[in-house]
Design a protein around this motif. Sequence first.
Motif, PDB file in Angstrom:
ATOM      1  N   THR A 111     -12.222   9.623 -70.313  1.00 56.42           N
ATOM      2  CA  THR A 111     -12.855  10.815 -70.868  1.00 56.42           C
ATOM      3  C   THR A 111     -13.489  11.590 -69.730  1.00 56.42           C
ATOM      4  O   THR A 111     -14.344  11.061 -69.017  1.00 56.42           O
ATOM      5  CB  THR A 111     -13.923  10.470 -71.924  1.00 56.42           C
ATOM      6  OG1 THR A 111     -13.315   9.711 -72.983  1.00 56.42           O
ATOM      7  CG2 THR A 111     -14.532  11.742 -72.507  1.00 56.42           C
ATOM      8  N   ASP A 163     -26.121  13.079 -70.755  1.00 60.86           N
ATOM      9  CA  ASP A 163     -25.294  11.901 -70.933  1.00 60.86           C
ATOM     10  C   ASP A 163     -24.716  11.915 -72.347  1.00 60.86           C
ATOM     11  O   ASP A 163     -25.452  12.050 -73.331  1.00 60.86           O
ATOM     12  CB  ASP A 163     -26.133  10.634 -70.721  1.00 60.86           C
ATOM     13  CG  ASP A 163     -25.285   9.379 -70.651  1.00 60.86           C
ATOM     14  OD1 ASP A 163     -24.182   9.371 -71.218  1.00 60.86           O
ATOM     15  OD2 ASP A 163     -25.733   8.409 -70.024  1.00 60.86           O
ATOM     16  N   GLY A 204     -17.980   2.419 -72.424  1.00 57.68           N
ATOM     17  CA  GLY A 204     -17.151   2.207 -71.252  1.00 57.68           C
ATOM     18  C   GLY A 204     -17.932   2.366 -69.963  1.00 57.68           C
ATOM     19  O   GLY A 204     -19.133   2.640 -69.953  1.00 57.68           O
ATOM     20  N   SER A 205     -17.234   2.182 -68.860  1.00 58.80           N
ATOM     21  CA  SER A 205     -17.835   2.360 -67.547  1.00 58.80           C
ATOM     22  C   SER A 205     -17.889   3.846 -67.212  1.00 58.80           C
ATOM     23  O   SER A 205     -17.050   4.630 -67.657  1.00 58.80           O
ATOM     24  CB  SER A 205     -17.015   1.613 -66.498  1.00 58.80           C
ATOM     25  OG  SER A 205     -16.981   0.235 -66.782  1.00 58.80           O
ATOM     26  N   ARG A 206     -18.883   4.235 -66.381  1.00 62.40           N
ATOM     27  CA  ARG A 206     -19.092   5.656 -66.093  1.00 62.40           C
ATOM     28  C   ARG A 206     -18.872   5.962 -64.622  1.00 62.40           C
ATOM     29  O   ARG A 206     -19.133   5.145 -63.750  1.00 62.40           O
ATOM     30  CB  ARG A 206     -20.524   6.067 -66.420  1.00 62.40           C
ATOM     31  CG  ARG A 206     -20.951   5.967 -67.858  1.00 62.40           C
ATOM     32  CD  ARG A 206     -22.327   6.597 -68.029  1.00 62.40           C
ATOM     33  NE  ARG A 206     -23.288   6.145 -67.027  1.00 62.40           N
ATOM     34  CZ  ARG A 206     -24.477   6.692 -66.817  1.00 62.40           C
ATOM     35  NH1 ARG A 206     -24.847   7.744 -67.530  1.00 62.40           N
ATOM     36  NH2 ARG A 206     -25.308   6.207 -65.910  1.00 62.40           N
ATOM     37  N   THR A 213     -20.520   8.750 -62.157  1.00 63.01           N
ATOM     38  CA  THR A 213     -21.610   9.715 -62.110  1.00 63.01           C
ATOM     39  C   THR A 213     -21.595  10.430 -60.768  1.00 63.01           C
ATOM     40  O   THR A 213     -20.988   9.966 -59.793  1.00 63.01           O
ATOM     41  CB  THR A 213     -22.978   9.035 -62.312  1.00 63.01           C
ATOM     42  OG1 THR A 213     -23.197   8.099 -61.239  1.00 63.01           O
ATOM     43  CG2 THR A 213     -23.043   8.308 -63.650  1.00 63.01           C
ATOM     44  N   PRO A 239     -23.396  12.134 -65.625  1.00 67.67           N
ATOM     45  CA  PRO A 239     -22.068  11.587 -65.921  1.00 67.67           C
ATOM     46  C   PRO A 239     -20.964  12.602 -65.635  1.00 67.67           C
ATOM     47  O   PRO A 239     -21.103  13.791 -65.940  1.00 67.67           O
ATOM     48  CB  PRO A 239     -22.140  11.262 -67.412  1.00 67.67           C
ATOM     49  CG  PRO A 239     -23.593  11.159 -67.724  1.00 67.67           C
ATOM     50  CD  PRO A 239     -24.260  12.146 -66.820  1.00 67.67           C
ATOM     51  N   TYR A 289     -15.865   8.818 -68.185  1.00 67.21           N
ATOM     52  CA  TYR A 289     -15.980   7.469 -68.752  1.00 67.21           C
ATOM     53  C   TYR A 289     -14.578   6.840 -68.778  1.00 67.21           C
ATOM     54  O   TYR A 289     -13.590   7.534 -69.008  1.00 67.21           O
ATOM     55  CB  TYR A 289     -16.513   7.506 -70.185  1.00 67.21           C
ATOM     56  CG  TYR A 289     -17.939   8.020 -70.299  1.00 67.21           C
ATOM     57  CD1 TYR A 289     -19.000   7.129 -70.424  1.00 67.21           C
ATOM     58  CD2 TYR A 289     -18.214   9.392 -70.300  1.00 67.21           C
ATOM     59  CE1 TYR A 289     -20.302   7.603 -70.544  1.00 67.21           C
ATOM     60  CE2 TYR A 289     -19.508   9.869 -70.425  1.00 67.21           C
ATOM     61  CZ  TYR A 289     -20.535   8.955 -70.544  1.00 67.21           C
ATOM     62  OH  TYR A 289     -21.842   9.422 -70.653  1.00 67.21           O
ATOM     63  N   SER A 323     -12.578   3.279 -70.364  1.00 69.20           N
ATOM     64  CA  SER A 323     -12.655   2.051 -71.156  1.00 69.20           C
ATOM     65  C   SER A 323     -11.253   1.487 -71.350  1.00 69.20           C
ATOM     66  O   SER A 323     -10.248   2.202 -71.232  1.00 69.20           O
ATOM     67  CB  SER A 323     -13.315   2.309 -72.513  1.00 69.20           C
ATOM     68  OG  SER A 323     -12.594   3.286 -73.251  1.00 69.20           O
TER      69      SER A 323
END
Length: 210
Positions: free
Chosen positions: A175, A183, A188-190, A192, A203, A206, A208
Motif C-alpha cells: 500500500t 498514520d 503490516g510492516s511500514r 517511513t 508513513p 505498508y 504485508s
Amino acid sequence: MALLHRADVRPTKLELLAAWLPDQAWFRGDAGVAPERVASYRFDDPAGRVGIETLLVRAGAGPIHQVPLTYRDAPLDDAQRWLVGTTEHSVLGRRWVYDACGDPVYGAALASAVLTGTGQAEEYFEVDGRREVRAPSMAIAADGPRLATAPPVGSIDQVEDGDLTRIVCGSVELTVLRRLGEDSGLPGSRLTGSWEGQHSAVPLAYVSLR
C-alpha cells in the motif's frame, strides 16, 4: 547503488508531472501551479536495467504527494495505463517513465526494502574514474518483522489506485500513500520517511504477506 548522470533531460521529470498529476483522482494542489520537488529516494533494481525513484512533490499550498516512478529503456508490456510520458536523456537516450505502482520491478524493490531492510540506494556520479557520492535528500526506515529474503514478485495481479494505492503481487500486498500526513494505521510492516522540514518520520508505504 544508483549511478547518476550529469545529463540534459527533456522534458524534465517535473514537467512530465505537471501534465500528468492534475488528471490523477488523488491529486490535490493549486490549479495551474507547477509541482516542486520536496525530496526523493531511490531503490536498486538488482538487474540494473530499471531506474526506480520516488519523488515527493507539492503544488503550491497543497499537500506533499508521493510519486514513485520507474525509468525504462523500452516500453513495459501491457502498462499503457501507467505511462507518465517519455523523455530524451542526453546520455541514455529515450526513456519511458511509468507510475511505478504499475511496474513489478518497483513492487519487488519496495517489498524488499520494507521486509528485509535493504533501505534506499546510494546515489553517485562517476567523475574522472572516481565515485562521487550524493548525499540523500531524505531518510527512510522500515519497521516490523524482518525476513531473510522477500517473497518473489514476478508480476502485478491487481492495483486499486487511490489516496492509498493497493498493489497485489502474489503473496505480497503493498500500500503506497499518495498524500503524506497522518498514520493510516494499516496492518503490516511500514516504510517511513523524514526530510528537511519534516523531522518526525511519516508513513510512506505498508507491506504485508497474504
